[in-house]
Write an enzyme that holds these catalytic residues in place. Sequence first.
Site, mmCIF file in Angstrom:
data_model
loop_
_atom_site.group_PDB
_atom_site.id
_atom_site.type_symbol
_atom_site.label_atom_id
_atom_site.label_comp_id
_atom_site.label_asym_id
_atom_site.label_seq_id
_atom_site.Cartn_x
_atom_site.Cartn_y
_atom_site.Cartn_z
ATOM 1 C CD GLU A 81 0.336 -8.587 -1.751
ATOM 2 O OE1 GLU A 81 1.308 -9.358 -1.705
ATOM 3 O OE2 GLU A 81 0.443 -7.345 -1.659
ATOM 4 C CB CYS A 135 5.261 -3.743 -1.474
ATOM 5 S SG CYS A 135 5.806 -2.463 -2.613
ATOM 6 C CB ILE A 155 3.244 -2.048 -7.564
ATOM 7 C CG1 ILE A 155 2.652 -3.228 -8.335
ATOM 8 C CG2 ILE A 155 2.487 -0.752 -7.867
ATOM 9 C CD1 ILE A 155 1.260 -3.625 -7.877
ATOM 10 N NE ARG A 156 5.494 5.376 -6.388
ATOM 11 C CZ ARG A 156 5.075 6.195 -5.423
ATOM 12 N NH1 ARG A 156 3.850 6.114 -4.965
ATOM 13 N NH2 ARG A 156 5.873 7.083 -4.932
ATOM 14 N NE ARG A 169 8.471 5.619 0.854
ATOM 15 C CZ ARG A 169 7.809 6.764 0.717
ATOM 16 N NH1 ARG A 169 8.357 7.902 1.007
ATOM 17 N NH2 ARG A 169 6.584 6.763 0.264
ATOM 18 C CG HIS A 220 2.524 -6.230 -4.247
ATOM 19 N ND1 HIS A 220 1.863 -5.685 -3.173
ATOM 20 C CD2 HIS A 220 3.230 -5.228 -4.796
ATOM 21 C CE1 HIS A 220 2.162 -4.402 -3.074
ATOM 22 N NE2 HIS A 220 2.984 -4.098 -4.043
ATOM 23 N N GLY A 269 0.855 -1.177 0.000
ATOM 24 C CA GLY A 269 0.000 0.000 0.000
ATOM 25 C C GLY A 269 0.888 1.223 0.000
ATOM 26 C CD GLU A 270 2.615 6.065 0.576
ATOM 27 O OE1 GLU A 270 3.709 6.092 -0.011
ATOM 28 O OE2 GLU A 270 2.479 6.475 1.715
ATOM 29 C CB SER A 271 5.479 2.598 3.805
ATOM 30 O OG SER A 271 6.153 3.518 2.979
HETATM 31 N N1 GLN Z 1 6.023 2.993 -2.738
HETATM 32 C C1 GLN Z 1 5.153 2.592 -1.686
HETATM 33 C C2 GLN Z 1 5.623 3.136 -0.345
HETATM 34 O O1 GLN Z 1 6.547 3.839 -0.238
HETATM 35 C C3 GLN Z 1 5.032 1.076 -1.606
HETATM 36 C C4 GLN Z 1 4.297 0.565 -2.797
HETATM 37 C C5 GLN Z 1 3.587 -0.733 -2.602
HETATM 38 O O2 GLN Z 1 3.329 -1.204 -1.492
HETATM 39 N N2 GLN Z 1 3.175 -1.283 -3.717
HETATM 40 O O3 GLN Z 1 5.007 2.838 0.630
#
Ligand code: GLN
Length: 199
Positions: free
Chosen positions: A178, A78, A136-137, A107, A176, A46-48
């Site tokens: 999942e 991630c 993904i990123r 990151r 991921h 997600g987004e940390s």
């Molecule tokens: N770039 C996101 C972060 O810094 C992580 C991306 C992800 O969980 N797919 O949290």
Amino acid sequence: MKVGVLALQGDFREHLLSLENCGVTGLAVKRHDEISQVDALIIPGGESTTISKLAKTFGLFELIRDRISSGMPVYGSCAGMILLSREIIDPASGQDSFGGLDIVVRRNAFGKQVDSFESDLDFKGIEGGPVRAVFIRAPWVESHGPEVEILASVQVSNLSHPVAVRQGNVFATSFHPEISGDFRVHKYFIDQICSKAQK
Ligand code: GLN
């Protein structure tokens, strides 16, 4: 065994489905009493920054950090890997990690959202051919301490970057599983970490 999936933000539903595929009923957890009662925890992608801020806002940050340092099995994918790191390169302001892994993570190491990619990885401890990995990123592990075991890496410009690591009961992947439909990574967490920790 109660396996919780931290449900503050991110793709926790996909982790619950992955657990289901391994024959384990996971619990979406976001309250203090729920997190206190689980035997193991998954921190989703997600987004940390958002997950760390929500954990603080809801008074969960110290609880999660303390449960991890007391040996609870935990798996982060991630954003979850970032949250389990000792140090973050390029953190957003106000972003903290729970720790657990003696790693420094970078990151967004592979670039922006458009640079997302899939790959097949050899994964130490997982049999049956390469593991399908969706990035993904994603972060990578920039450096690590001696107790960290590298389970999988990705080559970029002739340099090898760890993307799956383990230190005792703390396990993380920068990709991921999942969402790839390859549930062997969750099975590894359940069989190699959670089940052994219970004995
Ligand atoms: N770039 C996101 C972060 O810094 C992580 C991306 C992800 O969980 N797919 O949290």
